[in-house]
Scaffold this active site. Structure first.
Site, short mmCIF file in Angstrom:
data_model
loop_
_atom_site.label_atom_id
_atom_site.label_comp_id
_atom_site.label_asym_id
_atom_site.label_seq_id
_atom_site.Cartn_x
_atom_site.Cartn_y
_atom_site.Cartn_z
N VAL A 295 0.83 -1.21 0.00
CA VAL A 295 0.00 0.00 0.00
C VAL A 295 0.86 1.25 0.00
O VAL A 295 0.54 2.26 -0.64
CB VAL A 295 -0.96 -0.03 1.20
CG1 VAL A 295 -1.72 1.30 1.32
CG2 VAL A 295 -1.94 -1.18 1.08
N ASP A 342 -6.85 21.34 -43.12
CA ASP A 342 -7.43 21.64 -44.41
C ASP A 342 -7.46 23.15 -44.60
O ASP A 342 -7.08 23.91 -43.70
CB ASP A 342 -8.82 21.02 -44.57
CG ASP A 342 -9.77 21.44 -43.47
OD1 ASP A 342 -9.40 22.29 -42.64
OD2 ASP A 342 -10.90 20.92 -43.44
N ASP A 628 -13.50 18.40 -41.84
CA ASP A 628 -14.91 18.71 -41.64
C ASP A 628 -15.85 17.84 -42.45
O ASP A 628 -17.04 17.79 -42.18
CB ASP A 628 -15.19 20.18 -41.96
CG ASP A 628 -14.72 20.57 -43.36
OD1 ASP A 628 -14.33 19.68 -44.13
OD2 ASP A 628 -14.74 21.79 -43.67
N GLU A 697 6.81 7.00 3.45
CA GLU A 697 5.84 5.95 3.79
C GLU A 697 6.49 4.57 3.79
O GLU A 697 6.10 3.69 4.57
CB GLU A 697 4.66 5.97 2.81
CG GLU A 697 3.75 7.20 2.96
CD GLU A 697 2.68 7.25 1.89
OE1 GLU A 697 2.69 6.36 1.02
OE2 GLU A 697 1.85 8.17 1.92
N THR A 727 -5.25 13.44 2.68
CA THR A 727 -4.57 14.72 2.78
C THR A 727 -3.94 15.18 1.46
O THR A 727 -3.83 16.39 1.23
CB THR A 727 -3.46 14.64 3.85
OG1 THR A 727 -2.47 13.68 3.45
CG2 THR A 727 -4.04 14.23 5.19
#
Length: 908
Positions: A295, A342, A628, A697, A727
């Protein structure tokens, strides 16, 4: 296939029609090959052919299956990894953690599915170009049948306002056809029965009409040559479905990054599982330890934050006139290296305007000819030889009406029509039109058309005093030089002539009698002017290192002249006509587009436009393609970013494209490129921000393992989730709204292989920002435990004397990471520039995000219910004072590193 003949009758020979009949062969031979005649088919024969050829409709090869696509979101690397972690948590007796991880999986999958789910309705939009019924001749009688029942050999009746339902060859009559849906050119063309050259493009054939085009005038009968997927419209539909859409650069890089993260997380979890057992943990505790590593390595908020940041970019572009249908296309725009545009309606206004007049050997600007009787006579004659209404009609005729009004030589359409005594309509093979009008009691023939066609009918030229003199070879040679000069300037030229008839003479009945012995009044040169702001946008694109190619169905020199006017290409630049492009093999085409020159591709077919796109992509370019018409759909779908016109574009083009310009303006493309580059930079900023927190972490778990359990875990899994999903989310989103850094559009386009995540970003995130943060938070954790009298190996579990101190220490770690996040957020706002150059308050959303981050952290620390969920304890003032300097230390270290980098860059 053939039906059984009735009993006693000779069996009918099997139907054998050519698979691809030559629509331009002599009409008698075509009738023979199609086994039909001007009387059409019988109902029985038509039913038989319907069985052979199938219905006249467009088919679709594949269908999207959204359940399978939704399921695929759960097989992505991060999703599988988190699912394994959830299963381990459940097996290890931590159902709350398992539920939290599953919620993360569902959140990520939902956002990713919403991002990728795009309904590809291009073929359905193509089908809308076919009418519901067709007027055809069956059994010798005219009848209305469902358009799906048309077959080759049917004779159809085409009238004004009808949409052609199949590819057909005209038998008799003449029609004006709007072919813009297929060719992209707005000027209607004349199609008439009769001899026509059998060379060149099918679209240029003067006696063919095509499925999906619209008859805007006249009437004719035609024999159906091709139906369904065998028509030109069907061929375009097949091209639109060919191949599979390619991932954008961002999608590719994020997918690659997720695999890297997954591998790192699995390796870390597997490697430290035995370390946990060795440290004396139970199997359930060791599993929880491994889950923590997984994790901690997985940035759970990465995918949803990227999706939301792209969605913000989509909304901003929509406000600026660019509607993006796929989120990742925003970032793709930022990496664009080539724009293929174009001409008509994108670079130009799609509005013809007369700019110059040739009057008796003199070249005059229309603005200088208001008081010139010669110009008034010329404009009045041209306006008389029109059929358009001032508010609708052929753009060329509308330009002539406006010119006559500007020169005070115009007449109202009702008066013009009342004075008309005869009209000889424009014919494609003649390239001219004539009318006979009564003026002051005298009949006058007025003729306009292509110069070479009108000059062939003239024997005199008008003098300045209104008299006429012979049109000698010297005059004709001078006119040829004038025409060459006008063509080089990209002007479309019409010649106008007249001949007053003798008093009392009747209007001629035959065209040849009317269009003879004409007096040349002059030439009118017209242009479809460039749109305002296009030249500036082209210059901005060039500064950004983007090349621009023009791909058009128009005449090459005309398109090249317009391109030069807006800054595309150079004088004498390369013009590649459609037939020349068709002769190039893939290798030669790759070499052609690999150069640095900007090229005008003229008279381009749908296949040619697609080949150009694929050649550029094969050379490593990120291609933005505009279009187009229906003919643009295949290239729009296969380009990295297909850009359709919202106002003048067809539904087909809008469905095939990934972005639609609501204002049809080329400048909006450059604005979108700027936005795309800013989005890419901002994605890197919040990726840096998120990745930097992986180190503080993960390091606590490594410290626990390396100490053999003597140092208790400084952080819990739920606290990691509180950081990753709580957070850091809003500040990361705020970084996605960061203003562009100076000089953004002066950079070269980044290569397709350049990743969002590269070596420099990882070093900055993991070594500098993450490393400093890890040292700070672990130091605060150990200091907190040490103040309470802890020594390595002392028990800190529930019931022990140090348990509350341990809870406070883990809370200090949690709060310390949050404090470091604040410093990282400010550091991530710039890549190399100093934060002071953009200002601390230039992104107010970030300040609000940080305020929420602090409020959420305070709730987790001080609310009793949340303390029980996340395993936190209230902190005192001494703890807060210890972590308060962390933001400044983290930001200061990065600011110093950027200052050193800037000094080194200047020294080079």
């Amino acid at each position: 296939m053939s039906r059984s003949a009735p009993a006693g009758a000779e069996p009918a020979p099997p139907l054998q029609l050519p698979d691809d009949p030559d629509a331009r062969e002599p009409l008698a031979a075509l009738f023979r090959d199609l086994r039909t005649s001007t009387a059409g088919l019988s109902s029985r024969e038509a039913a038989h052919r319907l069985l052979v050829y199938g219905p006249n409709r467009l088919s679709r090869h594949t269908q999207r299956r959204w359940p399978a696509e939704l399921l695929s979101q759960f097989t992505q690397p991060l999703a599988v990894l988190l699912a394994v972690a959830a299963g381990l948590a459940w097996a290890g007796g931590s159902p709350a953690l398992a539920v939290a991880v599953v919620a993360v999986i569902l959140l990520n999958a939902g956002f990713a599915f919403a991002q990728e789910m795009q309904a590809e309705r291009a073929v359905e939009a193509l089908s809308a170009f076919l009418p519901e019924t067709a007027s055809t001749v069956r059994d010798g009688d005219r009848t209305e049948i469902p358009v799906g029942d048309l077959v080759p050999g049917d004779v159809v009746v085409v009238a004004e306002g009808d949409r052609c339902s199949a590819d057909a060859r005209l038998i008799d009559g003449a029609v004006t056809v709007d072919m813009s849906a297929l060719t992209g050119e707005s000027i209607p063309v004349i199609r008439s029965a009769g001899p026509a050259p059998a060379t060149g493009s099918l679209f240029d054939a003067a006696d063919l009409v095509f499925s999906g085009t619209t008859c805007v005038g006249g009437g004719a009968r035609a024999v159906v040559v091709r139906t369904g997927m065998h028509t030109e419209l069907g061929r375009i539909a097949a091209l639109s479905q060919r191949g599979r859409a390619q991932r954008s650069p961002l999608e590719t890089q994020v997918r690659r990054a997720t695999w890297i993260i997954a591998v790192v997380a699995v390796v870390a979890g597997a490697a430290f599982l035995p370390a946990g057992i060795w440290a004396g943990l139970s199997w359930s505790a060791a599993i929880g330890f491994s889950i923590g590593l997984i994790v901690a390595n997985v940035p759970e908020g990465l995918l949803p934050i990227i999706t939301l940041a792209l969605a913000v970019g989509v909304r901003e572009l929509a406000r600026k006139g660019a509607v993006v249908k796929r989120l990742s296309a925003v970032e793709t725009l930022g990496s664009t290296t080539v724009i293929c545009t174009d001409k008509t309606g994108t670079l130009t206004e799609n509005r013809m305007r007369a700019t110059r007049l040739w009057l008796n050997g003199e070249d005059v600007a229309t603005a200088d000819a208001r008081a010139d009787p010669r110009a008034q006579a010329l404009a009045g004659a041209a306006a008389a030889c029109t059929t358009a209404d001032p508010h609708a009609g052929d753009p060329t005729e509308l330009a002539l009406l406006r010119l006559a009004t500007e020169l005070t030589a115009g007449v109202s359409p009702p008066a013009r029509d009342a004075a008309r005594r005869a009209v000889f309509s424009f014919e494609g093979h003649l390239k001219r039109m004539s009318t006979v009008d009564e003026q002051a009691g005298v009949l006058t023939v007025h003729t306009k058309g292509a110069p070479e066609s009108v000059l062939a009918c003239c024997d005199r030229v008008r003098r300045a005093d209104g008299s006429a003199e012979p049109l000698t070879d010297g005059w004709r040679a001078g006119l040829g030089r004038v025409l060459d000069r006008y063509a080089a300037d990209g002007l479309r030229v019409l010649a106008v002539a007249h001949r007053p008839l003798d008093p009392g003479a009747a209007a001629p009945d035959e065209r040849g009698d009317a269009e003879s012995a004409l007096i040349l009044l002059g030439l009118i040169a017209m242009v479809d002017p460039p749109r305002p702001g296009v030249a500036e946008a082209v210059a901005a694109a060039h500064r950004a290192g983007i090349r621009i190619h023009v791909i058009t169905g128009d005449y090459g020199p005309t398109a090249a002249a317009i391109a030069r006017q807006v800054g595309i290409g150079t004088a004498g630049g390369r013009i590649v006509a459609g037939d020349e492009l068709d002769r190039l093999d893939d290798t030669a085409l790759d070499e052609l587009v690999a150069g640095r020159d900007e090229i005008v591709f003229a008279r381009s077919s749908p296949e040619a436009k697609l080949r150009i796109c694929e050649a550029l992509r094969a050379g490593g370019h990120v291609v933005a393609m505009t279009g187009d018409g229906v003919n643009d759909a295949p290239a729009l779908r296969h380009a990295d970013i297909g850009i359709a016109m919202g106002r003048s574009g067809t539904d087909v083009a809008r469905e095939a494209a990934t972005m639609v310009l609501t204002d049809d303006h080329f400048a909006t493309i450059v604005t979108a490129v700027h936005a795309g580059r800013r989005v890419f930079d901002n994605v890197r900023k919040f990726v840096l921000y998120i990745f930097a927190h992986a180190v503080p972490e993960v390091v606590p778990f490594l410290l626990f393992a390396l100490s053999g359990g003597a140092v208790p875990l400084p952080l819990t899994v739920l606290q990691i989730l509180a950081i990753d999903l709580g957070t850091e989310t809003l500040p990361a989103l705020a970084l996605g709204r960061e203003p562009a850094e100076p000089g953004l559009m002066s950079r070269r386009p980044r290569p397709r292989t350049t990743g969002v995540i590269d070596r420099r970003l990882l070093l900055r995130a993991w070594l500098l920002l993450g490393g400093v943060s890890a040292v700070l938070v672990l130091g605060a954790y150990l200091v907190t435990l040490g103040r309470a009298g802890w020594h390595p190996g002392d028990p800190t579990g529930p019931g022990s004397a140090l348990h509350h101190a341990y809870l406070q220490a883990t809370t200090v770690t949690f709060a310390g990471i949050v404090a470091c996040q604040i410093g990282t957020a400010f550091a991530a706002r710039t890549d190399r520039a100093s934060l002071f150059t953009i200002g601390l308050r230039s992104n107010p959303l970030l300040l609000w995000g940080l305020a929420f981050e602090l409020a959420f952290t305070a709730a987790v620390i001080y609310v009793p219910l949340l303390q029980q969920v996340f395993g936190t304890a209230a902190l005192g003032w001494s703890h807060l004072a210890m972590i308060a300097p962390f933001p400044v230390v983290v930001w200061g270290a990065d600011e110093l590193a950027r200052w050193v980098a800037r000094r080194r860059a200047k020294a080079r």
